[in-house]
Motif scaffolding. Structure first.
Motif, short mmCIF file in Angstrom:
data_model
loop_
_atom_site.label_atom_id
_atom_site.label_comp_id
_atom_site.label_asym_id
_atom_site.label_seq_id
_atom_site.Cartn_x
_atom_site.Cartn_y
_atom_site.Cartn_z
N UNK A 22 0.48 -1.29 0.05
CA UNK A 22 0.08 0.03 -0.14
C UNK A 22 0.95 1.35 -0.15
N UNK A 23 1.92 1.13 0.61
CA UNK A 23 2.75 2.38 0.74
C UNK A 23 3.48 2.68 -0.54
N UNK A 24 4.03 1.57 -1.12
CA UNK A 24 4.69 1.88 -2.42
C UNK A 24 3.72 2.34 -3.55
N UNK A 25 2.33 1.83 -3.37
CA UNK A 25 1.38 2.16 -4.62
C UNK A 25 1.05 3.49 -4.21
N UNK A 26 0.90 3.91 -3.02
CA UNK A 26 0.58 5.58 -2.63
C UNK A 26 1.77 6.27 -3.33
N UNK A 27 2.97 5.95 -3.14
CA UNK A 27 3.93 6.66 -3.50
C UNK A 27 3.95 7.10 -5.10
N UNK A 28 3.49 6.03 -5.80
CA UNK A 28 3.43 5.89 -7.37
C UNK A 28 2.42 6.88 -7.72
#
Length: 553
Positions: A363-369
């Motif tokens: 979730x954190x990585x998807x949010x950063x994208x």
């Protein structure tokens, strides 16, 4: 300005010029040019500045110097050497004609639009010679990209009797410079535009722009820090350091720093893209090297990671391209309140393949994208914590590997701002001064739509060749922010080039052995081979040429 002892000593440094520029010069006109790709379309977009000839300068006794009022704009992110571009520009203008004036627009392109500027006189320029940063006039990332803005720039320049602009920036800023040059030429307003190549990422380069300024200094700063970390790791024997380095669109910085420091692992994004390596494959390769070193009792190491790595993984690159279009076309995304609402909107708008990839990401990585895009519509990769993601995934992989009996403790770092405003190396001080000097000569010769260049940069400055290359020569068409636009083509790491081949020939040894090099800080005073040396990249790229010239002599 309060100066440190080093600043005082550096202010007395006199940058070296190409021998051809030391006295009066004459223009040497070369062959007409064409764009690197999409020739028909680029020519149609730039009918007044397309097909211009390459030009160089040679010594001459003839002096035909007009009176010029020149404005200079620093555009985009900071890079070491910007102040020396201004110093070289100022000195050349005053040498050509003492009545010439130089004006600095405050805060980058905004200064052009808001008519905010100062006259750069000798007292001001002398305070900033050989210093880092862009604080003499500041910089900005505003894009001048519509006719109303072009007309405001024209009005402000004419109001202040400014007949030429020098745009100091990267590929996007110089693309904008070319657009302005074309617009001014079409309307016959008598305002010239010259560009200077700036970006520490090193991706503004070609046959004529051998290196962009700031790259040399930034890489030396980062390499000193990497060397310090590697010495600490080799002393403590207990940490793996994952170090992300600047370089969104290309891995030139990671490659240069690897050649300077010999880390255990250096990821080159262009290679990842060529072999279509997945995130899991990259994690597996890192974990395998960690295991091999642990088997030798060496539970420490360094991993260099280019900032833009995620954009080179095929599946994630495709996902990002779709995200860019979605975020550009659906502004309601930014009005949603919860992360789940945002993620649902995106998932439903993605293709089936990309939706599957997006759903599999933490979730954190998807949010950063999915964060706000930069002014050019690109994902802000500096905010994507790839180094932390790799640490977590490698740790997870090793935890599940029953054959791993070592220790894996990791530290993460991101080197970006640490190098952007460093005091320029002697190379960048000389190179930038020569670029600014050349820009003044191009204006004096009546040129517009050109970028100043310096060639033979792996040799001593006296042998450098100065000239101008039409900006349209570097252009192609690319999709930006949902639209197809003319832009300067970015230079990626050449996987067949000597710098990468040297790295590739050594990395297997570096992976399992502790072969660290500790470059130390930039040296400004001392032996020329220590203080004036170009980057490893430049040296290797021009090594064949130098050897051939040596044989000929």
């Amino acid at each position: 300005m309060i100066k440190s002892p080093l600043q005082k000593a550096r202010s007395r440094y006199i940058p070296k010029l190409p021998k051809s520029l030391e006295k009066s010069v004459s223009l040497v006109t070369g062959e007409v040019s064409e764009s690197i790709a999409d020739q028909k379309a680029i020519k149609a977009m730039f009918p007044h500045t397309y097909g211009l000839p390459l030009v160089t300068f040679s010594p001459s006794d003839i002096t035909e110097n007009q009176i010029m009022n020149v404005g200079v704009v620093l555009s985009g992110g900071q890079a070491p050497g910007g102040h020396n571009v201004i110093s070289g520009l100022f000195d050349a203008l005053k040498k050509l004609n003492k009545k010439n004036q130089l004006f600095g627009f405050i805060g980058g392109p905004d200064g052009l639009l808001n008519n905010s500027f100062i006259e750069l006189d000798e007292d001001i320029v002398d305070d900033y010679r050989n210093t880092g940063g862009f604080d003499i006039i500041g910089s900005g990332r505003t894009k001048i990209e519509d006719e109303a803005s072009y007309d405001r720039v024209i009005a402000n320049c004419l109001k202040n009797n400014i007949n030429a602009l020098v745009i100091v920036g990267g590929d996007d800023s110089n693309t904008n410079a070319c657009v302005l040059a074309e617009y001014f030429k079409e309307r016959n307003v008598g305002i010239q535009v010259i560009g200077c190549p700036k970006t520490i990422d090193g991706d503004l380069k070609n046959d004529f722009i051998e290196t962009s300024f700031g790259f040399d200094t930034a890489c030396k700063v980062y390499s000193e820090l990497i060397g310090n970390i590697q010495r600490d790791a080799n002393s403590a024997k207990k940490y793996w350091h994952f170090i992300k380095l600047m370089g969104r669109s290309a891995s030139h910085i990671s490659l240069e720093c690897a050649l300077k420091t010999q880390p255990n692992i250096a990821i080159i994004s262009e290679e990842i893209e060529k072999y279509k390596l997945t995130l899991n494959k990259i994690v597996g390769q890192i974990a395998e090297i960690v295991k091999k070193r642990a088997n030798k009792g060496e539970n420490f190491g360094t991993v260099l990671i280019p900032e833009g790595l995620v954009e080179f993984m095929p599946s994630i690159k495709k996902l990002i391209a779709e995200l860019n279009d979605i975020l550009a076309s659906q502004p309601e995304y930014y009005l949603l309140k919860t992360s789940q609402e945002k993620r649902t909107l995106i998932t439903e708008a993605l293709s089936e393949e990309s939706a599957k990839v997006y759903s599999s990401l933490p979730a954190s990585f998807a949010k950063q994208l999915s964060l706000d895009r930069d002014p050019h519509g690109n994902v802000q990769v500096s905010k994507i914590e790839t180094e932390k993601l790799l640490i977590d995934m490698v740790a997870d992989r090793l935890d599940k590997d029953q054959s791993f009996h070592g220790k894996f403790n990791a530290q993460n770092h991101f080197f970006g701002y640490e190098g952007r405003c460093a005091a320029p190396s002697n190379f960048d001080a000389d190179y930038c001064y020569s670029l600014g000097y050349t820009a003044a000569l191009l204006i004096n010769a009546g040129k517009t739509g050109y970028m100043a260049f310096i060639k033979n940069t792996a040799q001593s400055p006296e042998n450098w060749i100065a000239g101008g290359v039409p900006i349209t020569m570097m252009m192609n068409l690319e999709r930006r922010n949902g639209d197809v636009k003319p832009v300067i083509q970015k230079a990626l790491v050449d996987l067949k080039g000597k710098p990468f081949l040297r790295f590739r020939s050594m990395r297997k040894e570096w992976a399992t052995n502790t072969s660290y090099i500790y470059p130390g800080p930039i040296q400004y005073f001392g032996p020329s081979e220590v203080c004036d040396a170009p980057s490893e990249t430049l040296f290797l790229e021009q090594e064949t040429i130098q050897q051939e010239e040596l044989v000929m002599v």
